[in-house]
Design an enzyme around this catalytic site. Structure first.
Site, mmCIF file in Angstrom:
data_model
loop_
_atom_site.group_PDB
_atom_site.id
_atom_site.type_symbol
_atom_site.label_atom_id
_atom_site.label_comp_id
_atom_site.label_asym_id
_atom_site.label_seq_id
_atom_site.Cartn_x
_atom_site.Cartn_y
_atom_site.Cartn_z
ATOM 1 N N ARG A 1 1.576 4.334 -2.770
ATOM 2 C CA ARG A 1 1.165 5.679 -2.614
ATOM 3 C C ARG A 1 2.738 6.557 -2.930
ATOM 4 O O ARG A 1 2.571 7.604 -3.144
ATOM 5 C CB ARG A 1 0.682 5.769 -1.157
ATOM 6 C CG ARG A 1 -0.801 5.526 -1.168
ATOM 7 C CD ARG A 1 -1.130 5.118 0.477
ATOM 8 N NE ARG A 1 -2.588 4.806 0.375
ATOM 9 C CZ ARG A 1 -3.331 3.736 0.298
ATOM 10 N NH1 ARG A 1 -2.432 2.808 -0.241
ATOM 11 N NH2 ARG A 1 -4.507 3.549 0.448
ATOM 12 N N GLN B 1 -9.127 2.430 -0.343
ATOM 13 C CA GLN B 1 -8.906 2.825 -1.520
ATOM 14 C C GLN B 1 -9.963 4.020 -2.332
ATOM 15 O O GLN B 1 -9.598 5.011 -2.853
ATOM 16 C CB GLN B 1 -9.034 1.638 -2.591
ATOM 17 C CG GLN B 1 -8.011 0.605 -2.290
ATOM 18 C CD GLN B 1 -8.020 -0.791 -3.021
ATOM 19 O OE1 GLN B 1 -9.295 -0.773 -3.848
ATOM 20 N NE2 GLN B 1 -7.136 -1.634 -3.098
ATOM 21 N N ARG C 1 -13.294 -13.807 -1.288
ATOM 22 C CA ARG C 1 -12.565 -14.190 -0.484
ATOM 23 C C ARG C 1 -13.315 -14.826 0.750
ATOM 24 O O ARG C 1 -12.661 -15.816 1.555
ATOM 25 C CB ARG C 1 -11.673 -13.260 0.187
ATOM 26 C CG ARG C 1 -10.343 -12.847 -0.635
ATOM 27 C CD ARG C 1 -9.425 -12.073 -0.031
ATOM 28 N NE ARG C 1 -8.105 -11.662 -0.840
ATOM 29 C CZ ARG C 1 -7.500 -10.783 -0.984
ATOM 30 N NH1 ARG C 1 -7.657 -9.704 0.129
ATOM 31 N NH2 ARG C 1 -6.578 -10.539 -1.878
ATOM 32 N N LYS D 1 -12.830 -8.783 -3.306
ATOM 33 C CA LYS D 1 -11.297 -8.753 -3.273
ATOM 34 C C LYS D 1 -11.002 -9.315 -4.574
ATOM 35 O O LYS D 1 -11.842 -9.334 -5.385
ATOM 36 C CB LYS D 1 -10.892 -9.193 -2.230
ATOM 37 C CG LYS D 1 -10.880 -8.502 -0.872
ATOM 38 C CD LYS D 1 -10.490 -7.057 -0.942
ATOM 39 C CE LYS D 1 -11.005 -6.160 0.253
ATOM 40 N NZ LYS D 1 -10.509 -4.676 0.159
ATOM 41 N N SER E 1 0.911 -1.167 0.178
ATOM 42 C CA SER E 1 0.000 0.058 -0.038
ATOM 43 C C SER E 1 0.896 1.199 -0.063
ATOM 44 O O SER E 1 0.658 2.340 -0.706
ATOM 45 C CB SER E 1 -0.869 0.106 1.391
ATOM 46 O OG SER E 1 -1.774 -1.002 1.142
ATOM 47 N N GLY F 1 -6.151 -3.393 -7.587
ATOM 48 C CA GLY F 1 -7.498 -2.558 -7.193
ATOM 49 C C GLY F 1 -6.677 -1.072 -6.832
ATOM 50 O O GLY F 1 -7.258 -0.075 -7.043
ATOM 51 N N SER G 1 -13.625 1.969 3.069
ATOM 52 C CA SER G 1 -12.381 1.528 2.029
ATOM 53 C C SER G 1 -11.497 2.609 1.801
ATOM 54 O O SER G 1 -11.887 3.831 1.600
ATOM 55 C CB SER G 1 -13.129 1.278 0.666
ATOM 56 O OG SER G 1 -12.149 1.383 -0.437
ATOM 57 N N ASP H 1 -7.192 -7.457 4.987
ATOM 58 C CA ASP H 1 -6.442 -8.104 4.294
ATOM 59 C C ASP H 1 -6.014 -9.325 5.113
ATOM 60 O O ASP H 1 -5.099 -10.375 4.441
ATOM 61 C CB ASP H 1 -5.102 -7.329 3.532
ATOM 62 C CG ASP H 1 -5.602 -6.543 2.452
ATOM 63 O OD1 ASP H 1 -6.705 -6.769 2.047
ATOM 64 O OD2 ASP H 1 -4.804 -5.550 2.087
HETATM 65 C C1 S3P Z 1 -5.842 -0.977 0.247
HETATM 66 C C2 S3P Z 1 -6.915 -1.249 0.682
HETATM 67 C C3 S3P Z 1 -7.728 -2.369 1.106
HETATM 68 C C4 S3P Z 1 -6.985 -3.659 0.991
HETATM 69 C C5 S3P Z 1 -6.058 -3.413 -0.139
HETATM 70 C C6 S3P Z 1 -5.033 -2.256 -0.125
HETATM 71 C C7 S3P Z 1 -5.180 0.301 -0.043
HETATM 72 O O1 S3P Z 1 -8.713 -2.398 0.088
HETATM 73 O O2 S3P Z 1 -7.881 -4.624 0.636
HETATM 74 O O3 S3P Z 1 -5.496 -4.739 -0.417
HETATM 75 O O4 S3P Z 1 -3.857 0.290 -0.347
HETATM 76 O O5 S3P Z 1 -5.737 1.081 0.224
HETATM 77 P P1 S3P Z 1 -10.214 -1.581 0.403
HETATM 78 O O6 S3P Z 1 -9.907 0.025 0.383
HETATM 79 O O7 S3P Z 1 -11.004 -1.600 -0.778
HETATM 80 O O8 S3P Z 1 -10.903 -2.076 1.619
#
Ligand code: S3P
Length: 429
Positions: free
Chosen positions: A26, A168, A344, A340, A22, A93, A166, A313
């Site tokens: 970023r 993300q 999952r 996911k 993550s 994602g 979330s 996760d």
């Molecule tokens: C992530 C946020 C999570 C996580 C993904 C990485 C991120 O997803 O499951 O592996 O880096 O912001 P969600 O924000 O959709 O829950």
């Protein structure tokens, strides 16, 4: 590739948690947005963050990579080029959702594509707020990749209560907010990982029991010169492995311990896992520790649904731990797991059933009837092309009598390219 997992007689030694996925994503995105040159050390060598680098290159960002050291010449908010090809986000994602926020604001037209798994994951959650900000964005059947983002001219401010906890989604809206003259506000009722607001030092404040985070064009984006900490989510496999394997002792060095990310550590402690936490420090703005885990007797737990985003996760491998915990464990409020890399909840239910565990699958979670003497059946475990399913199955298989097989085991490279080598090293020590 089919990987054989032999239980062996030991599991001990030291592993270094691989670089955080993550934070790697970023750090690259923020470095591109700054106007300076950034050097990011310990950048993840996994496939997902590489997808982010590939997309940034297509957007005209100059990137030099030497192993885990990545040098990025930032182009600033207004310096991205219209890509000549679609931005291929691969399996990631995070790449697709965070990059969409940037592209929406950057005033360029592009298409974002992904592999079969990513193309089956809904992007509606990011499309809704971006549309509310005035962005032209569309996707297959209105919600799936490939998604097309039009050449937008400025984005409108928005106050956005997150309908899903979330990180993300939160990050996508905040990154789009960096292109708005007036602040964009995200209201977050349930905390999710805070790497975006932490690394960008975005303005935030408490709002009742929620948090409001703001971003706008006036936020200065500094160069991202730092060392990425170890990935808590990868370390979690060894936390569980070390707990359930008799006589194990594993030292996991350089583990990211961001409090919005490490609920699994506290959950395992509550279940009876024994950790020694040493060398607490900061890797720039992120807390890091060394953890030593030894095999421990586990008790069942009913997970507080509010903790789910903080261990989203890690839930698959926590389910493995629950199989060996005395009593009935319950996970609820976790329907996000169905969205996911694979579903999952269904996948883990299938894996645990193959192993002979007693479980009940629910719409938003799972019930696991654990037993400290549980002996998973040696089996051929499907990975569903999902890195976390493959690694969770491998940890489970360590407690079998016979040897098991993990199908499509190479998918671990999505987040943890050295997983199989680290496992062998712990078994051989
Ligand atoms: C992530 C946020 C999570 C996580 C993904 C990485 C991120 O997803 O499951 O592996 O880096 O912001 P969600 O924000 O959709 O829950």
């Amino acid at each position: 590739m089919i990987k054989k997992v032999q239980p062996g007689t030991k599991l001990s030694g030291t592993v270094t948690a691989p670089p955080d996925k993550s934070i790697s994503h970023r750090s690259a995105l923020f470095a591109a947005l700054s106007r300076e040159v950034s050097v990011i050390e310990n950048f993840s060598e996994a496939a997902d963050p590489q997808s982010t680098l590939n997309c940034l290159t297509l957007l005209g960002v100059e990137i030099d990579r030497n192993g885990r050291s990545v040098r990025i010449r930032g182009v600033g908010r207004d310096g991205f080029q219209t890509p000549l090809k679609p931005l291929d986000c691969g399996n990631s994602g995070t790449t697709m959702r965070l990059l969409s926020g940037i592209v929406a604001g950057a005033g360029i037209e592009c298409r974002l594509t992904g592999d079969a798994s990513l193309s089956s994951r809904t992007m509606k959650r990011i499309m809704d707020p971006l549309k509310q900000m005035g962005c032209t964005i569309d996707g297959k059947d209105g919600e799936y990749a490939p998604i097309h983002i039009g050449k937008n001219q400025g984005l409108r401010p928005l106050r956005y209560p997150l309908p899903i906890p979330s990180a993300q989604l939160k990050s996508c809206v905040l990154l789009a907010g960096l292109f708005s003259d007036d602040p964009v506000e995200v209201v977050e009722p349930i905390p999710s990982r805070d790497h975006t607001e932490r690394l960008l030092e975005l303005d935030s404040e408490a709002f009742g029991t929620a948090k409001v985070i703001r971003s706008s064009r006036s936020d200065v984006i500094p160069a991202q010169n730092y060392e990425v900490p170890g990935d808590f989510s990868a370390a979690a496999f060894w936390m569980v492995g070390g707990t359930i394997f008799p006589g194990a002792e594993i030292r996991i060095s350089n583990t990211g311990m961001n409090p919005t990310r490490n609920a699994a550590y506290h959950i395992l402690e509550q279940m009876g896992a024994e950790f020694e936490r040493t060398n607490d420090r900061f890797a720039q703005k992120e807390p890091v520790s060394d953890l030593t885990v030894t095999s421990s007797a586990l008790r069942a737990i009913e997970l507080d649904p509010a903790l789910v985003p903080n261990c989203i996760d890690e839930l698959p491998v926590l389910m493995v731990a629950m199989c060996f915990a005395e009593g009935r464990s319950v996970i609820s409020g976790a329907s996000e797991l169905r969205h996911k890399e694979t579903d999952r909840l269904a996948a883990m239910h299938e894996i645990l059933t193959l192993a002979g565990a007693k479980t009940e699958l629910k719409e938003d979670g799972i019930i696991i009837y654990g037993n400290p003497d549980f002996e998973p059946l040696a089996a051929r475990y499907p990975s569903f092309h999902d890195h976390r399913m493959a690694m969770a199955s491998a940890i489970l298989a360590l407690r079998s009598k016979g040897s098991s097989e993990i199908v499509d085991a190479e998918c671990t490279a999505i987040s943890y390219p050295h997983f199989w080598q680290d496992l062998s090293a712990l078994q051989e020590n």
